[in-house]
Each structure stands twice: as structure tokens, then as C-alpha cells.
Design a protein around this motif. Structure first.
Motif, PDB file in Angstrom:
ATOM      1  N   ASN A   1      -3.706  11.063  -3.272  1.00  0.00           N
ATOM      2  CA  ASN A   1      -4.467   9.846  -3.515  1.00  0.00           C
ATOM      3  C   ASN A   1      -3.839   8.690  -2.736  1.00  0.00           C
ATOM      4  O   ASN A   1      -2.618   8.523  -2.724  1.00  0.00           O
ATOM      5  CB  ASN A   1      -4.488   9.534  -5.012  1.00  0.00           C
ATOM      6  N   ASP A   2      -4.673   7.873  -2.077  1.00  0.00           N
ATOM      7  CA  ASP A   2      -4.142   6.806  -1.226  1.00  0.00           C
ATOM      8  C   ASP A   2      -3.383   5.745  -2.009  1.00  0.00           C
ATOM      9  O   ASP A   2      -2.469   5.112  -1.480  1.00  0.00           O
ATOM     10  CB  ASP A   2      -5.279   6.135  -0.449  1.00  0.00           C
ATOM     11  N   LYS A   3      -3.752   5.521  -3.279  1.00  0.00           N
ATOM     12  CA  LYS A   3      -3.147   4.442  -4.063  1.00  0.00           C
ATOM     13  C   LYS A   3      -2.000   4.918  -4.945  1.00  0.00           C
ATOM     14  O   LYS A   3      -1.064   4.161  -5.192  1.00  0.00           O
ATOM     15  CB  LYS A   3      -4.212   3.770  -4.930  1.00  0.00           C
ATOM     16  N   THR A   4      -2.081   6.153  -5.438  1.00  0.00           N
ATOM     17  CA  THR A   4      -1.080   6.632  -6.391  1.00  0.00           C
ATOM     18  C   THR A   4      -0.199   7.747  -5.842  1.00  0.00           C
ATOM     19  O   THR A   4       0.881   7.988  -6.374  1.00  0.00           O
ATOM     20  CB  THR A   4      -1.768   7.126  -7.674  1.00  0.00           C
TER      21      THR A   4
ATOM     22  N   ARG B   1       0.840  -1.177   0.000  1.00  0.00           N
ATOM     23  CA  ARG B   1       0.000   0.000   0.000  1.00  0.00           C
ATOM     24  C   ARG B   1       0.881   1.235   0.000  1.00  0.00           C
ATOM     25  O   ARG B   1       1.820   1.345   0.787  1.00  0.00           O
ATOM     26  CB  ARG B   1      -0.932   0.004   1.213  1.00  0.00           C
TER      27      ARG B   1
END
Length: 204
Positions: A100-103, A70
């Protein structure tokens, strides 16, 4: 007066049978200590994790987050292991709240200004500018074009974990999760990243 002589019967003259000894019982196994379970034997020997050898330019390039990783967790753990100034880490963690949490992308629509970062961190605007430059030079912040609507065609800032720091995190994680007395397990193909970032757009 003497006692009369004893007369022996045929049963007394027959050979006597000896009683066989009972079979030996195996010794009971030693009881395990209370609250401690026996460790199962490993099916396969663990392989040692060997971090990749990177050049200085590759170590500063944005690292590629794997499928089982993550971004937010790796970014936070990487900052803790970094030797950057506390002001730089403070600005980075503040930017993480907008990313953004993912990118790790900071959209131009929601990206904080230097004044907002100064208000959030308690630093002066000039100090925030310096720390943004430090984060860019160390590989924690870079710019890239945005292709998704509604900001398509614009350039946005993006947080990243430098590849060198990411290798250190994976090596430390493999060492922590390896069974006691065994070598760390190397990364599997499932840990490989989905798509590589765009290092050509990284700011130096």
C-alpha cells in the motif's frame, strides 16, 4: 594716450550674491548581476534540527511517517542510504510494488510468494528467504494483524522505515532545504505523525 578713468555705478558698488551650490545627489546603488536576484533577509533565525536520541531497539522499530511525508518516498530514500546488501534492497523494492502506498501493508490477497519474488528478482528461492530475514531483522519488514475487511483477523506483512533511518532522512532534508548561510529548520508539530504504528507486533 591714456584711456579715460572708469566711473563706477551704484550697482558695481553693491555686494555680489554668490550662487548656491546644487544639493548633492545620492550615489546610485550598484546594479545586481544579471540573472541573480537579491536574497531576502530572514524574518526569524532558523533553528537547527536535532535528531532524536534512540536506543538500538527504538532505532530498529517502525518509524512513524508524518503528515507531510509520503511512505513510498521515504522508503525509497531510506533504502538508498542504507548499507544493506544489494539483494536485500532488490527484494525490498520488489515488495514495495505490492504494498500500500500510504501504509506499506502487504495484503495476504496480493502478497507475492517466495517463488514469485525469486522470478521477479532473478534470485534463488533460498536467497529470497535469507533477504526476507535480513529485512525483518533490520526493521524494514514486520508482521501485524489486519482489522479491515475482507482480510480481518489475519496477519499481514508490512514494510516500514526504521525510526533511526527516518531521523537521518529528516535531518538531511532539513539541511538541504535550509537557506544558504542559515542553520537547518527543525521539524514543526505539523510534521508529527498521525497515529503511531504497532511496534509490539513487529517481528524481531
Amino acid at each position: 594716450m591714456t584711456s579715460p578713468a572708469r566711473c563706477f555705478s551704484p550697482a558695481d558698488m553693491a555686494p555680489r550674491r554668490t550662487r548656491p551650490n546644487p544639493p548633492a545627489q545620492p550615489a546610485p546603488a550598484a546594479a545586481a548581476a544579471p540573472g541573480r536576484q537579491p536574497e531576502p533577509a530572514a524574518a526569524h533565525p532558523a533553528e537547527a534540527y536535532t535528531p532524536r536520541t534512540l536506543t538500538p531497539a527504538e532505532a530498529l522499530a517502525p518509524g512513524r511517517i508524518g503528515k507531510r511525508e509520503r511512505f513510498r518516498n521515504q522508503f525509497q530514500h531510506g533504502l538508498r542510504r542504507s548499507c544493506m546488501h544489494p539483494h536485500a534492497r532488490l527484494v525490498a523494492l520488489t515488495l514495495l510494488g505490492y504494498a500500500n502506498d500510504k501504509t506499506g501493508l502487504l495484503s495476504p490477497t496480493y502478497r507475492p510468494t517466495v517463488k514469485q519474488l525469486a522470478d521477479h528478482t532473478g534470485l534463488l528461492p533460498a536467497q529470497v528467504q535469507v533477504q526476507l530475514q535480513v529485512l525483518t531483522q533490520r526493521g524494514w519488514l514486520y508482521s501485524r494483524p489486519i482489522a479491515a475487511d475482507p482480510c480481518a483477523g489475519t496477519t499481514g506483512l508490512c514494510l516500514a522505515v526504521p525510526a533511526g533511518v527516518l531521523e537521518q532522512l529528516r535531518a538531511a532534508r532539513a539541511k538541504e532545504t535550509a537557506p544558504r548561510g542559515e542553520a537547518p529548520v527543525s521539524a514543526t508539530p505539523a510534521d508529527e505523525p498521525d497515529t503511531p504504528p504497532t511496534p509490539g507486533s513487529a517481528r524481531r
